[in-house]
Scaffold this motif. Structure first.
Motif, mmCIF file in Angstrom:
data_model
loop_
_atom_site.group_PDB
_atom_site.id
_atom_site.type_symbol
_atom_site.label_atom_id
_atom_site.label_comp_id
_atom_site.label_asym_id
_atom_site.label_seq_id
_atom_site.Cartn_x
_atom_site.Cartn_y
_atom_site.Cartn_z
ATOM 1 N N ASP A 220 0.857 -1.169 0.000
ATOM 2 C CA ASP A 220 0.000 0.000 0.000
ATOM 3 C C ASP A 220 0.902 1.231 0.000
ATOM 4 O O ASP A 220 2.139 1.119 0.033
ATOM 5 N N VAL A 221 0.331 2.418 -0.012
ATOM 6 C CA VAL A 221 1.128 3.642 0.029
ATOM 7 C C VAL A 221 1.825 3.752 1.381
ATOM 8 O O VAL A 221 1.201 3.555 2.432
ATOM 9 N N VAL A 222 3.112 4.035 1.332
ATOM 10 C CA VAL A 222 3.943 4.113 2.542
ATOM 11 C C VAL A 222 4.491 5.525 2.677
ATOM 12 O O VAL A 222 5.055 6.076 1.720
ATOM 13 N N ARG A 223 4.359 6.120 3.862
ATOM 14 C CA ARG A 223 4.873 7.457 4.126
ATOM 15 C C ARG A 223 6.283 7.350 4.727
ATOM 16 O O ARG A 223 6.530 6.542 5.615
ATOM 17 N N SER A 224 7.200 8.178 4.249
ATOM 18 C CA SER A 224 8.551 8.278 4.811
ATOM 19 C C SER A 224 8.959 9.749 4.797
ATOM 20 O O SER A 224 8.234 10.586 4.252
ATOM 21 N N PRO A 225 10.114 10.093 5.367
ATOM 22 C CA PRO A 225 10.556 11.487 5.310
ATOM 23 C C PRO A 225 10.739 12.013 3.890
ATOM 24 O O PRO A 225 10.785 13.222 3.682
ATOM 25 N N PHE A 226 10.831 11.113 2.903
ATOM 26 C CA PHE A 226 11.038 11.546 1.522
ATOM 27 C C PHE A 226 9.727 11.801 0.786
ATOM 28 O O PHE A 226 9.722 12.401 -0.284
ATOM 29 N N GLY A 227 8.640 11.285 1.320
ATOM 30 C CA GLY A 227 7.358 11.435 0.654
ATOM 31 C C GLY A 227 6.536 10.168 0.757
ATOM 32 O O GLY A 227 6.558 9.469 1.785
ATOM 33 N N PHE A 228 5.833 9.840 -0.338
ATOM 34 C CA PHE A 228 4.956 8.665 -0.358
ATOM 35 C C PHE A 228 5.496 7.650 -1.371
ATOM 36 O O PHE A 228 5.809 7.997 -2.511
ATOM 37 N N HIS A 229 5.596 6.396 -0.916
ATOM 38 C CA HIS A 229 6.156 5.331 -1.746
ATOM 39 C C HIS A 229 5.108 4.274 -2.040
ATOM 40 O O HIS A 229 4.243 3.980 -1.216
ATOM 41 N N VAL A 230 5.257 3.667 -3.209
ATOM 42 C CA VAL A 230 4.648 2.369 -3.503
ATOM 43 C C VAL A 230 5.835 1.435 -3.739
ATOM 44 O O VAL A 230 6.741 1.739 -4.520
ATOM 45 N N ILE A 231 5.824 0.285 -3.036
ATOM 46 C CA ILE A 231 7.007 -0.582 -2.991
ATOM 47 C C ILE A 231 6.671 -1.959 -3.540
ATOM 48 O O ILE A 231 5.615 -2.535 -3.233
ATOM 49 N N TYR A 232 7.600 -2.488 -4.316
ATOM 50 C CA TYR A 232 7.508 -3.864 -4.821
ATOM 51 C C TYR A 232 8.699 -4.651 -4.294
ATOM 52 O O TYR A 232 9.848 -4.240 -4.468
ATOM 53 N N ARG A 233 8.411 -5.786 -3.626
ATOM 54 C CA ARG A 233 9.499 -6.652 -3.132
ATOM 55 C C ARG A 233 9.816 -7.695 -4.195
ATOM 56 O O ARG A 233 8.953 -8.479 -4.605
ATOM 57 N N LYS A 234 11.057 -7.686 -4.654
ATOM 58 C CA LYS A 234 11.444 -8.552 -5.775
ATOM 59 C C LYS A 234 11.492 -10.022 -5.350
ATOM 60 O O LYS A 234 11.827 -10.346 -4.209
ATOM 61 N N ARG A 235 11.174 -10.884 -6.312
ATOM 62 C CA ARG A 235 11.233 -12.323 -6.079
ATOM 63 C C ARG A 235 12.684 -12.812 -6.148
ATOM 64 O O ARG A 235 13.548 -12.167 -6.755
ATOM 65 N N PHE A 236 12.924 -13.978 -5.569
ATOM 66 C CA PHE A 236 14.284 -14.529 -5.555
ATOM 67 C C PHE A 236 14.807 -14.759 -6.968
ATOM 68 O O PHE A 236 15.981 -14.491 -7.258
#
Length: 455
Positions: A220-236
């Motif tokens: 989901d949308v993630v807040r950090s000091p840099f702004g708002f992120h959408v993150i994808y965790r890569k597969r092995f």
């Protein structure tokens, strides 16, 4: 300088290995100078008035560190000219080796590292797939909508809405394409790829959200000091090729650090109470501390003096110099540098104990490079000893001729009318040990004052 040993060693030396029989001349050997004199070499003087002209001609900032760098350039050119007047090519092995200590140290410690490297390799570790699944190593892509933490509420809301819209559209399969909309310029053209990284290498909010994802999922949308992120965790399977080498290098680095920490712990290292302040002072003006014997730290088998610390700082190339970060940084930055130097000193002692020595061929190559550098500088400045021999019948007369030629060259150089004569650090160190010179802080300040008044 030390090849792959850069992880385990910077540049440096231990005095026990390379002590020279020549006593180094202190830069304060000259009588106290008036504020009208910036520097002297032998009988040659650089006046504040002349230096002010150089400052304005080169449009130098009216700051002591920048001016000091140019003053030292004149100083070492004049020292090289003085050596030429004496027909002194610094050809004695002890003179050259005193200047070449950084290269000699690097070669010897590299050889010692090669000898112990097999013992620094982890004997066993879990398979890469298991370590990736456990989160020992992380890999992600992200899309950033950048906004500051202190942004107005309306801008924060608009930025979050933009990130939410992206999230409703993006999938694992389309993530790289949507990353073209990211505000992260470093990763935007790479599909948002952040590569491989370990624990605590990202801000906590980002890492926490990433670890909560299963490989192949989108956050989901993630807040950090840099702004708002959408993150994808890569597969092995997306990181398999790069992961193995990444783990190997990380494990080696961890083993090296363990070795260094154990070596330091066993060596009774003790820093003086003023280690940080002395280190900062040395960073500002290493030349001033060239013969300073005050103790910065002690350890089993040796002592780290301000003079040795000055040698270390001077040996770094300009672009890789630690001096700016030490001068600007906190005391902890200075202390960290001191500890890195001590580790190098200890490694050099280890190399001594292991009987590590350079072979004659490599040593001769280094000395040949030393002689070539000095000869090339003489030629560029027009002060070859063979030419000076015919210019005057006495050494004093040849000193005058060489000094005048160097001054003329320096003037042309600062007007971009002559090529740069590179006097490398090994030659500079050898020269300063052999001939008298002085640098005057009051003269530098006076030159800056005069330059500022005429701008």
């Amino acid at each position: 300088m030390c090849g792959r040993v850069v992880r385990i060693v910077a540049i440096g030396m231990t005095g026990a290995a390379l002590a020279s029989g020549c006593a180094e001349r202190p830069p304060s050997a000259a009588p106290k100078l008036s504020a009208d004199i910036v520097a002297t070499v032998g009988e040659r003087e650089l006046t504040a008035e002349r230096m002010a002209t150089v400052i304005n001609r080169g449009e130098l900032p009216l700051e002591a560190p920048a001016v000091r760098n140019v003053v030292e350039l004149w100083l070492f050119y004049q020292l090289a000219g003085l050596a030429a007047a004496h027909d002194d090519s610094l050809a004695m092995a002890e003179e050259m080796d005193a200047g070449l200590w950084a290269e000699l140290h690097g070669q010897r410690v590299q050889a010692y590292y090669d000898r112990i490297a097999p013992t620094l390799r982890p004997s066993s570790a879990a398979p890469p797939a298991q370590r990736y699944a456990n989160g020992d190593v992380l890999a992600a892509r992200h899309i950033l909508v950048q906004v500051g933490v202190d942004a107005p509420d309306a801008l924060l809301a608009a930025s979050k809405d933009k990130a939410e819209r992206i999230r409703t559209q993006v999938t694992a399969a389309t993530f790289a394409r949507f990353a073209e909309q990211s505000d992260d310029e470093a990763t935007r053209d790479k599909g948002g790829d952040l590569g491989l990284f370990g624990e605590n290498e990202m801000v906590p909010e980002f890492e926490e959200a990433l670890r909560a994802l299963a490989p192949g999922d989108v956050s989901d949308v993630v807040r950090s000091p840099f702004g708002f992120h959408v993150i994808y965790r890569k597969r092995f399977d997306e990181v398999r090729g790069a992961l193995t080498e990444f783990l190997v290098q990380r494990d080696i680095a961890a083993s090296e650090l363990t070795y260094l920490e154990a070596m330091e712990a066993a060596s009774a290292v003790a820093l003086s109470q003023n280690a940080a302040s002395v280190t900062k002072a040395v960073a500002f003006d290493p030349l001033r501390f060239a013969t300073d014997s005050q103790v910065v730290a002690t350890f089993q088998g040796g002592t780290l003096t301000a003079a040795r610390l000055a040698d270390w700082m001077s040996a770094y190339p300009v672009r890789g110099s630690p001096r700016p970060s030490i001068m600007r940084g906190t005391d902890s930055v200075a202390v960290l540098f001191v500890r890195e130097v001590i580790r190098n000193e200890l490694l050099s002692l280890k190399a001594d104990s292991a009987g590590i020595a350079l072979d004659d061929a490599r040593l001769n190559d280094l000395r040949s490079s030393f002689r070539t550098n000095l000869g090339a500088a003489w030629t560029t400045m027009g002060v070859e000893p063979v030419t000076l021999r015919d210019s005057a019948s006495t050494i004093r007369g040849r000193e005058e001729v060489a000094g005048a030629l160097v001054d003329a060259y320096f003037d042309r150089l600062t007007q971009n009318q002559s090529p740069y004569a590179d006097v490398g650090y090994p030659v500079r160190r050898a020269l300063r040990r052999m001939y008298p010179f002085a640098v005057n802080d009051a003269g530098i300040l006076r030159a800056i004052e005069l330059a500022g008044a005429s701008r």
